[in-house]
Design an enzyme around this catalytic site. Structure first.
Site, PDB file in Angstrom:
ATOM      1  N   THR A 117      37.033  23.799  28.217  1.00  0.00           N
ATOM      2  CA  THR A 117      38.259  24.588  28.410  1.00  0.00           C
ATOM      3  C   THR A 117      39.483  23.918  27.789  1.00  0.00           C
ATOM      4  O   THR A 117      39.556  22.683  27.710  1.00  0.00           O
ATOM      5  CB  THR A 117      38.507  24.779  29.924  1.00  0.00           C
ATOM      6  OG1 THR A 117      39.831  25.282  30.115  1.00  0.00           O
ATOM      7  CG2 THR A 117      38.421  23.475  30.697  1.00  0.00           C
ATOM      8  N   TYR A 141      39.918  20.840  37.705  1.00  0.00           N
ATOM      9  CA  TYR A 141      39.076  21.719  36.879  1.00  0.00           C
ATOM     10  C   TYR A 141      38.994  21.149  35.453  1.00  0.00           C
ATOM     11  O   TYR A 141      37.905  20.876  34.938  1.00  0.00           O
ATOM     12  CB  TYR A 141      39.632  23.146  36.888  1.00  0.00           C
ATOM     13  CG  TYR A 141      39.015  24.034  35.855  1.00  0.00           C
ATOM     14  CD1 TYR A 141      37.638  24.227  35.823  1.00  0.00           C
ATOM     15  CD2 TYR A 141      39.795  24.672  34.887  1.00  0.00           C
ATOM     16  CE1 TYR A 141      37.055  25.039  34.854  1.00  0.00           C
ATOM     17  CE2 TYR A 141      39.230  25.486  33.935  1.00  0.00           C
ATOM     18  CZ  TYR A 141      37.857  25.658  33.916  1.00  0.00           C
ATOM     19  OH  TYR A 141      37.293  26.458  32.952  1.00  0.00           O
TER      20      TYR A 141
END
Ligand code: UDP
Length: 327
Positions: A117, A141
């Protein structure tokens, strides 16, 4: 037919990847614990229920199917949740991925496509985010995904594991045929929340902050159509099959849109009012995340042809109106 083990194949991006893999002549084998995925979304190949933290179950599935490659989507992926429950992110994402990588290596399955990501980059003022930008994640995350990238590099060096790592920007849209689409419970993502507000399924969308240093004060993101995104994965698989080795690719279009611009486009596409209210900033959000790279286009021959805001919202709206999974 070559089998590909698709972890998270019952989820939003994984289910679209299964459709693209099947269309490209592979058999996608979904491995999913159905914690956030949907059994109904597994439509394009066999389903194996299991958890990445269960190494014995992973070994069983590798032995039963003998996949030639892994596409690893299964992960917890909400920034807000990662801020309040970092332990879940480190355990599920990092320990789970480590299990999967070790099981793949032990099974001799050495081609690995990983969904990472742009949240691994963190906040960089006025810097174009390319694959060489330092990774300074703002939340657990992003940090968990960066850690898995490191594990893949180490296993590449020690066990000849070949990996293609994709750093996604903001994924939106749905299968134009509406066989699969985006469906999270709870929903946290901008486009589906906005469509639910338009449709009266929730009172209003909350815009998280209008005091950012951007053209209208709301955060800027680089939105990419889920079908374009999974097409890049099939190209990444072929890259590995051709023995081209380890590579990191950003998957974004290079164009950024503010939250207000997404709202305006949704109003135009649906021809309906978008009820929204302004709320405070969401913890962990970067001001601006836009890909500054054309590496995927240049090296993989990737063309993100459906990734206009208009097409993404049209496809998401069609899915929103016609498709759903049993809860
Ligand atoms: N956003 C918002 N309201 C919402 C959900 C998201 O204003 O209810 C904003 C969020 O701050 C970010 C953008 O929309 O700037 C995209 O957020 P999303 O959660 O869809 O993806 P993320 O950027 O976290 O990957």
């Amino acid at each position: 037919m070559k089998k590909i083990l698709v972890t998270g194949g019952a989820g939003y991006i994984g289910s679209h990847a299964c459709k693209a893999l099947k269309a490209a002549g592979y058999e996608p084998v979904t491995f999913d614990n159905l914690e956030t995925g949907w059994r109904d979304a597994v439509k394009f190949g066999p389903f194996e229920h299991g958890d990445l933290l269960d190494r014995a179950r992973l070994d069983e599935v590798f032995a039963a199917h003998r996949p030639v490659a892994v596409m690893h989507f299964a992960a917890l992926s909400q920034v807000g949740e990662a801020m309040s429950q970092p332990g879940r992110y480190w355990r599920n994402n990092v320990a789970g991925s480590l299990n999967l990588i070790e099981a793949a290596v032990d099974a001799g399955c050495l081609d690995f496509v990983f969904s990472s990501t742009c949240a691994t980059y963190g906040e960089h003022d006025n810097v174009v985010l390319d694959e060489d930008t330092p990774q300074l994640p703002l939340n657990a995350y992003g940090a968990s995904k960066r850690a898995i990238e490191d594990v893949l590099r180490d296993f590449g060096a020690s066990h000849d594991l070949n990996s293609v790592i994709f750093r996604y920007f903001n994924v939106a849209g749905a299968d134009p045929e509406a066989e699969v689409g985006e469906f999270h419970r709870p929903e946290t993502h901008l486009v589906p929340l906005m469509l639910e507000a338009i449709d009266g399924k929730r009172p209003a969308l909350t815009v998280f902050g209008t005091d950012y240093d951007t053209r209208d004060g709301t955060c800027i993101r680089d939105y990419v159509h889920v079908c374009d995104l999974v097409d890049a994965h099939v190209l990444g698989l072929k890259w590995l099959e051709e023995g081209k080795g380890n590579r990191v690719f950003n998957l974004g279009t290079g164009s950024g849109f503010t939250v207000m611009e997404v709202i305006d486009e949704s109003r135009a596409v649906t021809n309906r009012d978008v009820p929204y209210e302004v709320g405070p900033r969401r913890a962990g959000d970067a001001t601006c995340l836009v890909s500054g790279s054309v590496r995927a286009e240049r090296e993989l021959g990737w063309t993100p042809g459906r990734s206009t805001l208009k097409m993404m919202i049209e496809d998401a709206w069609r899915w929103h109106q016609t498709g759903h999974y049993e809860q």
